[in-house]
Write a protein that holds these residues in place. Structure first.
Motif, PDB file in Angstrom:
ATOM      1  N   SER A  30       0.823  -1.208   0.000  1.00 53.47           N
ATOM      2  CA  SER A  30       0.000   0.000   0.000  1.00 53.47           C
ATOM      3  C   SER A  30       0.859   1.261   0.000  1.00 53.47           C
ATOM      4  CB  SER A  30      -0.912  -0.015   1.226  1.00 53.47           C
ATOM      5  OG  SER A  30      -1.715   1.128   1.267  1.00 53.47           O
ATOM      6  N   LEU A  31       1.929   1.265   0.765  1.00 57.65           N
ATOM      7  CA  LEU A  31       2.836   2.417   0.804  1.00 57.65           C
ATOM      8  C   LEU A  31       3.531   2.639  -0.531  1.00 57.65           C
ATOM      9  CD1 LEU A  31       4.397   1.899   4.343  1.00 57.65           C
ATOM     10  CD2 LEU A  31       2.739   3.655   3.655  1.00 57.65           C
ATOM     11  N   VAL A  32       3.917   1.541  -1.172  1.00 56.56           N
ATOM     12  CA  VAL A  32       4.573   1.644  -2.481  1.00 56.56           C
ATOM     13  C   VAL A  32       3.597   2.215  -3.508  1.00 56.56           C
ATOM     14  CG1 VAL A  32       5.521   0.277  -4.381  1.00 56.56           C
ATOM     15  CG2 VAL A  32       6.282  -0.133  -2.043  1.00 56.56           C
ATOM     16  N   GLU A  33       2.360   1.770  -3.463  1.00 61.88           N
ATOM     17  CA  GLU A  33       1.355   2.305  -4.396  1.00 61.88           C
ATOM     18  C   GLU A  33       1.138   3.795  -4.145  1.00 61.88           C
ATOM     19  OE1 GLU A  33      -2.773   0.852  -6.338  1.00 61.88           O
ATOM     20  OE2 GLU A  33      -2.650   0.659  -4.154  1.00 61.88           O
ATOM     21  N   ARG A  34       1.025   4.193  -2.888  1.00 62.01           N
ATOM     22  CA  ARG A  34       0.842   5.615  -2.555  1.00 62.01           C
ATOM     23  C   ARG A  34       2.019   6.456  -3.006  1.00 62.01           C
ATOM     24  NH1 ARG A  34      -1.787   6.897   3.213  1.00 62.01           N
ATOM     25  NH2 ARG A  34      -3.867   6.127   2.743  1.00 62.01           N
ATOM     26  N   ALA A  35       3.212   5.871  -3.004  1.00 63.09           N
ATOM     27  CA  ALA A  35       4.417   6.597  -3.418  1.00 63.09           C
ATOM     28  C   ALA A  35       4.491   6.779  -4.933  1.00 63.09           C
ATOM     29  CB  ALA A  35       5.662   5.879  -2.912  1.00 63.09           C
ATOM     30  N   GLY A  36       3.624   6.074  -5.665  1.00 68.11           N
ATOM     31  CA  GLY A  36       3.542   6.283  -7.110  1.00 68.11           C
ATOM     32  C   GLY A  36       4.291   5.299  -7.979  1.00 68.11           C
ATOM     33  N   PHE A  37       4.806   4.228  -7.406  1.00 67.21           N
ATOM     34  CA  PHE A  37       5.487   3.230  -8.229  1.00 67.21           C
ATOM     35  C   PHE A  37       4.459   2.418  -9.010  1.00 67.21           C
ATOM     36  CE2 PHE A  37       8.563   4.219  -4.961  1.00 67.21           C
ATOM     37  CZ  PHE A  37       9.738   4.293  -5.679  1.00 67.21           C
ATOM     38  N   PRO A  38       4.802   1.977 -10.225  1.00 68.24           N
ATOM     39  CA  PRO A  38       3.809   1.309 -11.069  1.00 68.24           C
ATOM     40  C   PRO A  38       3.701  -0.204 -10.901  1.00 68.24           C
ATOM     41  CG  PRO A  38       5.778   1.708 -12.342  1.00 68.24           C
ATOM     42  CD  PRO A  38       6.005   2.307 -10.975  1.00 68.24           C
ATOM     43  N   ILE A  39       4.647  -0.820 -10.207  1.00 63.87           N
ATOM     44  CA  ILE A  39       4.652  -2.280 -10.132  1.00 63.87           C
ATOM     45  C   ILE A  39       5.311  -2.727  -8.819  1.00 63.87           C
ATOM     46  CG2 ILE A  39       6.846  -2.536 -11.361  1.00 63.87           C
ATOM     47  CD1 ILE A  39       5.585  -4.983 -12.778  1.00 63.87           C
ATOM     48  N   LEU A  40       4.843  -3.879  -8.311  1.00 63.29           N
ATOM     49  CA  LEU A  40       5.387  -4.443  -7.070  1.00 63.29           C
ATOM     50  C   LEU A  40       6.201  -5.685  -7.382  1.00 63.29           C
ATOM     51  CD1 LEU A  40       2.120  -4.404  -4.927  1.00 63.29           C
ATOM     52  CD2 LEU A  40       3.892  -2.647  -5.008  1.00 63.29           C
ATOM     53  N   TRP A  41       7.092  -6.000  -6.475  1.00 65.20           N
ATOM     54  CA  TRP A  41       7.909  -7.204  -6.590  1.00 65.20           C
ATOM     55  C   TRP A  41       7.766  -7.988  -5.289  1.00 65.20           C
ATOM     56  CZ3 TRP A  41      10.682  -9.941  -9.968  1.00 65.20           C
ATOM     57  CH2 TRP A  41      11.595 -10.862  -9.476  1.00 65.20           C
ATOM     58  N   LEU A  42       7.469  -9.278  -5.392  1.00 67.25           N
ATOM     59  CA  LEU A  42       7.405 -10.141  -4.223  1.00 67.25           C
ATOM     60  C   LEU A  42       8.242 -11.373  -4.512  1.00 67.25           C
ATOM     61  CD1 LEU A  42       6.089 -10.792  -1.427  1.00 67.25           C
ATOM     62  CD2 LEU A  42       4.388 -12.088  -2.717  1.00 67.25           C
ATOM     63  N   SER A  43       9.141 -11.689  -3.601  1.00 60.39           N
ATOM     64  CA  SER A  43       9.962 -12.889  -3.767  1.00 60.39           C
ATOM     65  C   SER A  43      10.170 -13.535  -2.408  1.00 60.39           C
ATOM     66  CB  SER A  43      11.310 -12.546  -4.401  1.00 60.39           C
ATOM     67  OG  SER A  43      12.140 -11.886  -3.458  1.00 60.39           O
ATOM     68  N   SER A  44      10.811 -14.680  -2.410  1.00 63.27           N
ATOM     69  CA  SER A  44      11.066 -15.382  -1.156  1.00 63.27           C
ATOM     70  C   SER A  44      11.955 -14.545  -0.234  1.00 63.27           C
ATOM     71  CB  SER A  44      11.709 -16.741  -1.427  1.00 63.27           C
ATOM     72  OG  SER A  44      12.953 -16.586  -2.076  1.00 63.27           O
ATOM     73  N   LEU A  45      12.808 -13.711  -0.797  1.00 60.74           N
ATOM     74  CA  LEU A  45      13.672 -12.859   0.035  1.00 60.74           C
ATOM     75  C   LEU A  45      12.833 -11.912   0.886  1.00 60.74           C
ATOM     76  CD1 LEU A  45      16.408 -11.787   0.961  1.00 60.74           C
ATOM     77  CD2 LEU A  45      16.354 -10.242  -1.008  1.00 60.74           C
ATOM     78  N   GLU A  46      11.866 -11.230   0.269  1.00 59.19           N
ATOM     79  CA  GLU A  46      11.025 -10.300   1.023  1.00 59.19           C
ATOM     80  C   GLU A  46      10.210 -11.024   2.098  1.00 59.19           C
ATOM     81  OE1 GLU A  46      12.351  -8.190  -2.372  1.00 59.19           O
ATOM     82  OE2 GLU A  46      11.176 -10.011  -2.409  1.00 59.19           O
ATOM     83  N   VAL A  47       9.647 -12.150   1.736  1.00 59.92           N
ATOM     84  CA  VAL A  47       8.814 -12.901   2.689  1.00 59.92           C
ATOM     85  C   VAL A  47       9.660 -13.441   3.837  1.00 59.92           C
ATOM     86  CG1 VAL A  47       7.295 -14.893   2.962  1.00 59.92           C
ATOM     87  CG2 VAL A  47       7.123 -13.482   0.914  1.00 59.92           C
ATOM     88  N   SER A  48      10.789 -14.017   3.529  1.00 57.91           N
ATOM     89  CA  SER A  48      11.676 -14.560   4.564  1.00 57.91           C
ATOM     90  C   SER A  48      12.191 -13.471   5.490  1.00 57.91           C
ATOM     91  CB  SER A  48      12.857 -15.286   3.928  1.00 57.91           C
ATOM     92  OG  SER A  48      12.425 -16.378   3.174  1.00 57.91           O
ATOM     93  N   THR A  49      12.610 -12.364   4.920  1.00 60.16           N
ATOM     94  CA  THR A  49      13.142 -11.265   5.714  1.00 60.16           C
ATOM     95  C   THR A  49      12.101 -10.734   6.689  1.00 60.16           C
ATOM     96  OG1 THR A  49      14.609 -10.648   3.904  1.00 60.16           O
ATOM     97  CG2 THR A  49      14.216  -8.985   5.577  1.00 60.16           C
ATOM     98  N   LYS A  51       9.872 -12.337   8.123  1.00 62.38           N
ATOM     99  CA  LYS A  51       9.685 -13.319   9.186  1.00 62.38           C
ATOM    100  C   LYS A  51      10.985 -13.616   9.941  1.00 62.38           C
ATOM    101  CE  LYS A  51       5.730 -15.567   7.116  1.00 62.38           C
ATOM    102  NZ  LYS A  51       4.813 -15.407   8.234  1.00 62.38           N
ATOM    103  N   LEU A  52      12.025 -12.828   9.657  1.00 65.46           N
ATOM    104  CA  LEU A  52      13.344 -12.991  10.285  1.00 65.46           C
ATOM    105  C   LEU A  52      13.907 -14.391  10.072  1.00 65.46           C
ATOM    106  CD1 LEU A  52      12.694 -11.104  13.635  1.00 65.46           C
ATOM    107  CD2 LEU A  52      13.760 -10.217  11.560  1.00 65.46           C
ATOM    108  N   LEU A  53      13.720 -14.903   8.866  1.00 62.83           N
ATOM    109  CA  LEU A  53      14.223 -16.220   8.493  1.00 62.83           C
ATOM    110  C   LEU A  53      15.202 -16.096   7.333  1.00 62.83           C
ATOM    111  CD1 LEU A  53      10.854 -18.199   8.575  1.00 62.83           C
ATOM    112  CD2 LEU A  53      12.727 -18.363  10.226  1.00 62.83           C
ATOM    113  N   PRO A  54      16.128 -17.032   7.207  1.00 61.51           N
ATOM    114  CA  PRO A  54      17.021 -17.009   6.042  1.00 61.51           C
ATOM    115  C   PRO A  54      16.239 -17.381   4.778  1.00 61.51           C
ATOM    116  CG  PRO A  54      17.391 -18.989   7.319  1.00 61.51           C
ATOM    117  CD  PRO A  54      16.421 -18.158   8.101  1.00 61.51           C
ATOM    118  N   ASP A  55      16.706 -16.892   3.656  1.00 59.29           N
ATOM    119  CA  ASP A  55      16.053 -17.168   2.378  1.00 59.29           C
ATOM    120  C   ASP A  55      16.582 -18.491   1.818  1.00 59.29           C
ATOM    121  OD1 ASP A  55      14.558 -16.967   0.092  1.00 59.29           O
ATOM    122  OD2 ASP A  55      15.883 -15.524  -0.875  1.00 59.29           O
ATOM    123  N   VAL A  56      16.190 -19.576   2.463  1.00 57.28           N
ATOM    124  CA  VAL A  56      16.655 -20.905   2.054  1.00 57.28           C
ATOM    125  C   VAL A  56      15.476 -21.884   1.946  1.00 57.28           C
ATOM    126  CG1 VAL A  56      19.024 -20.686   2.914  1.00 57.28           C
ATOM    127  CG2 VAL A  56      17.226 -21.462   4.451  1.00 57.28           C
TER     128      VAL A  56
END
Length: 79
Positions: A30-49, A51-56
């Motif tokens: 939601s913050l990224v959309e409000r800032a005006g960026f046109p596209i989002l990126w979601l990967s295991s790195l973002e999700v793991s981080t 949750k304070l877990l390693p990206d493995v």
């Protein structure tokens, strides 16, 4: 029409790079959309981080799916 449908085709035809931002939950999306960026990126790195877990590959597919659904509800941007 699916949200974001045709967006990639528009990007390719423009020949210009597009800056997307990595998100890890609905709030950051939601913050990224409000800032005006046109596209989002979601990967295991973002999700793991978030949750304070390693990206493995500790995060399950169902956990990522749940987060993705929350992000889709929070924003209209393509992911």
């Amino acid at each position: 029409m699916i949200r974001g449908q045709g967006f990639l085709a528009d990007i390719r035809s423009s020949g210009h790079p597009v800056l997307g931002v990595g998100v890890h939950n609905a709030l950051t999306a939601s913050l990224v959309e409000r800032a005006g960026f046109p596209i989002l990126w979601l990967s295991s790195l973002e999700v793991s981080t978030a949750k304070l877990l390693p990206d493995v590959n500790v995060i399950t597919f169902s956990e990522v799916s749940h987060i993705l659904r929350e992000i889709r509800r929070a924003t209209t941007l393509p992911i």
